[in-house]
Motif scaffolding. Sequence first.
Motif, PDB file in Angstrom:
ATOM      1  N   ILE A 235       0.837  -1.208   0.000  1.00 53.75           N
ATOM      2  CA  ILE A 235       0.000   0.000   0.000  1.00 53.75           C
ATOM      3  C   ILE A 235       0.871   1.256   0.000  1.00 53.75           C
ATOM      4  O   ILE A 235       0.579   2.238  -0.696  1.00 53.75           O
ATOM      5  CB  ILE A 235      -0.953  -0.013   1.204  1.00 53.75           C
ATOM      6  N   LYS A 236       1.950   1.241   0.762  1.00 52.05           N
ATOM      7  CA  LYS A 236       2.861   2.393   0.779  1.00 52.05           C
ATOM      8  C   LYS A 236       3.480   2.610  -0.600  1.00 52.05           C
ATOM      9  O   LYS A 236       3.667   3.749  -1.043  1.00 52.05           O
ATOM     10  CB  LYS A 236       3.955   2.180   1.818  1.00 52.05           C
ATOM     11  N   LYS A 237       3.797   1.529  -1.269  1.00 57.84           N
ATOM     12  CA  LYS A 237       4.366   1.640  -2.616  1.00 57.84           C
ATOM     13  C   LYS A 237       3.332   2.235  -3.572  1.00 57.84           C
ATOM     14  O   LYS A 237       3.662   3.055  -4.431  1.00 57.84           O
ATOM     15  CB  LYS A 237       4.821   0.266  -3.114  1.00 57.84           C
ATOM     16  N   MET A 238       2.068   1.816  -3.429  1.00 59.66           N
ATOM     17  CA  MET A 238       1.010   2.372  -4.267  1.00 59.66           C
ATOM     18  C   MET A 238       0.884   3.872  -4.021  1.00 59.66           C
ATOM     19  O   MET A 238       0.778   4.669  -4.960  1.00 59.66           O
ATOM     20  CB  MET A 238      -0.328   1.687  -3.971  1.00 59.66           C
ATOM     21  N   LYS A 239       0.887   4.288  -2.742  1.00 54.28           N
ATOM     22  CA  LYS A 239       0.774   5.708  -2.421  1.00 54.28           C
ATOM     23  C   LYS A 239       1.934   6.485  -3.002  1.00 54.28           C
ATOM     24  O   LYS A 239       1.766   7.590  -3.531  1.00 54.28           O
ATOM     25  CB  LYS A 239       0.709   5.899  -0.905  1.00 54.28           C
ATOM     26  N   ALA A 240       3.142   5.915  -2.932  1.00 55.90           N
ATOM     27  CA  ALA A 240       4.311   6.579  -3.500  1.00 55.90           C
ATOM     28  C   ALA A 240       4.167   6.745  -5.006  1.00 55.90           C
ATOM     29  O   ALA A 240       4.541   7.785  -5.575  1.00 55.90           O
ATOM     30  CB  ALA A 240       5.567   5.781  -3.172  1.00 55.90           C
ATOM     31  N   ASP A 241       3.613   5.727  -5.687  1.00 53.83           N
ATOM     32  CA  ASP A 241       3.379   5.821  -7.128  1.00 53.83           C
ATOM     33  C   ASP A 241       2.443   6.986  -7.446  1.00 53.83           C
ATOM     34  O   ASP A 241       2.664   7.736  -8.400  1.00 53.83           O
ATOM     35  CB  ASP A 241       2.751   4.518  -7.643  1.00 53.83           C
ATOM     36  N   LEU A 242       1.386   7.127  -6.643  1.00 52.12           N
ATOM     37  CA  LEU A 242       0.409   8.183  -6.875  1.00 52.12           C
ATOM     38  C   LEU A 242       0.986   9.561  -6.550  1.00 52.12           C
ATOM     39  O   LEU A 242       0.658  10.546  -7.209  1.00 52.12           O
ATOM     40  CB  LEU A 242      -0.848   7.917  -6.039  1.00 52.12           C
ATOM     41  N   GLU A 243       1.838   9.622  -5.541  1.00 57.56           N
ATOM     42  CA  GLU A 243       2.459  10.898  -5.183  1.00 57.56           C
ATOM     43  C   GLU A 243       3.405  11.377  -6.277  1.00 57.56           C
ATOM     44  O   GLU A 243       3.524  12.585  -6.528  1.00 57.56           O
ATOM     45  CB  GLU A 243       3.223  10.753  -3.860  1.00 57.56           C
TER      46      GLU A 243
END
Length: 298
Positions: A235-243
């Motif tokens: 989930i953190k990786k997904m958030k980083a992708d979106l950021e």
Amino acid sequence: MKNRNIPFGYQYADGVITVNPTEAETVKAICDAYLGGQSLLTISKQLNEQAVEYMPGVTGWNKARLMRILEDRRYLGTDAYPVILDEAVYEAIQSTKTSRNTQKGTDRSTDIYKLETPVLCPKCGAEMHRRHDSRCKCNQRWFCTNRECGELIVVADENLLPQITELLNIVIADPDRIKIPADTEIKSDIEILKTENEIGRTLDSVEFDKEALRRKMLRCLSLKYKSIDHTTYTIKKMKADLEKASPLSDFSASLVARTVKAITLNTDRSVCLTLINGQIIRKENEDHASSHNPTDAA
């Protein structure tokens, strides 16, 4: 090449045409595979690899033989033949066959063919398959793969893909809406506890084998690593992708693949996205994201 004098799936018993149970099951399996999206070439290869006999001692399955089976109305119980297929299945096969024929010449390099995330039915939650029919005013339609549901939603690619892009842009504009669970603690199991105790006893001893201790410590670390819940990291990786992502002007299949677990296509032709953390993003609900299952989004 030998020819059958009776359709595959039937046999003579005391001069009467009856169902051949083994062959009838193969007929049904062929129909299921075809309706499930497999090509005639793929089905014929599978039958030949499995050495399924078309006649005693003969395999030789090919597209022509399969098409004769798929088009044969006698399986419905006509002309004194017992029933093997019901009318609904037969009509679905003919509809699928017509639909596939209308897709010749389709440009498969377009964005819709890059969409790998499953599209779900709003009524039953089963996966939906896209069909292109150039004869219709709207060429694209989505069929529910659950026969008991049979939901059909007509929506053009040029309306579907921009909706997905718009919903992703909502999250790109505010990545903080992504809910990240607290870091999951390592779950100690019997093997981990046992290994930790062995290490403790070794360290308490006056003399010990350093190499053996090193192996035990590495084993303990390996066990602990395997027990870690990797959901938080994902989930953190997904958030980083979106950021890191800039607002999208066009559909991005790669970003969808990395961040979206499922797409639900609603009966009003709107869509909602289920992110990989379970949150659901809807246009009408863009002030917050829910954490329901994909089937709850209908």
